[in-house]
Design an enzyme around this catalytic site. Sequence first.
Site, short mmCIF file in Angstrom:
data_model
loop_
_atom_site.label_atom_id
_atom_site.label_comp_id
_atom_site.label_asym_id
_atom_site.label_seq_id
_atom_site.Cartn_x
_atom_site.Cartn_y
_atom_site.Cartn_z
N HIS A 22 0.84 -1.19 0.00
CA HIS A 22 0.00 0.00 0.00
C HIS A 22 0.88 1.25 0.00
CE1 HIS A 22 -2.76 2.88 2.32
NE2 HIS A 22 -3.13 2.87 1.04
N ASP A 30 6.65 5.36 -21.48
CA ASP A 30 6.74 5.20 -22.93
C ASP A 30 8.14 4.82 -23.38
OD1 ASP A 30 8.28 7.62 -23.13
OD2 ASP A 30 6.49 8.82 -23.47
N ASP A 64 -4.93 3.53 -4.71
CA ASP A 64 -5.08 4.14 -3.39
C ASP A 64 -6.26 5.11 -3.35
OD1 ASP A 64 -4.68 5.22 -0.85
OD2 ASP A 64 -2.53 5.45 -1.12
N MET A 74 2.88 12.91 -16.66
CA MET A 74 3.86 13.96 -16.88
C MET A 74 3.19 15.10 -17.64
SD MET A 74 7.45 13.85 -19.04
CE MET A 74 8.18 12.53 -18.08
N TYR A 111 10.09 12.40 -13.17
CA TYR A 111 11.30 11.58 -13.17
C TYR A 111 11.68 11.17 -11.74
CZ TYR A 111 12.43 12.62 -18.09
OH TYR A 111 12.43 12.72 -19.46
N TYR A 129 4.60 11.70 -24.08
CA TYR A 129 3.94 11.85 -22.78
C TYR A 129 3.08 10.64 -22.41
CZ TYR A 129 5.75 16.55 -22.98
OH TYR A 129 6.59 17.62 -23.05
N ASN A 131 3.25 8.45 -20.19
CA ASN A 131 3.82 8.06 -18.90
C ASN A 131 2.78 8.29 -17.80
OD1 ASN A 131 6.55 7.81 -20.08
ND2 ASN A 131 6.38 10.03 -20.25
#
Length: 140
Positions: A22, A30, A64, A74, A111, A129, A131
């Site tokens: 958790h 990507d 969560d 991103m 990052y 993008y 990600n």
Amino acid sequence: MLRGLDPLLTPDLLFALASAGHGDRIAIVDANFPATAIARRLIPLHGASATAVLGAVLSVLPVDDFEPDPVAVMAVVDAPEQTPEAVADFIRVLAAAGLAPPARLPRHDFYRAAREAFAVVHTGERRLYGNILLTKGVVR
């Protein structure tokens, strides 16, 4: 093979998802993402799109519901309000799973978060993008 599981859920990916606790984060990234340099646990799925991997992961991973932004993407550099095609697809997949749209993190914040992620799933996604970060929740 196992019944009822998306074939993108490889043994390595299933092990990582089940082993994460958790609050741990899973990054789906990507093809351009520096995954090998960043990942603590790297799971290559180079033949799959990030959207397909997101759908497969959400079929087994609880997200969560204790924190305000359990999912993040991103943000576009110099245009954080823009929604790239890959992110629009992520939003559709998240909505189908009953989840809110993702928060947007500046590139270097994303990052840093990916560097701390429990696992990084490196896809063959070629759209920019593509990600996304998921924070694991609990099974009630």
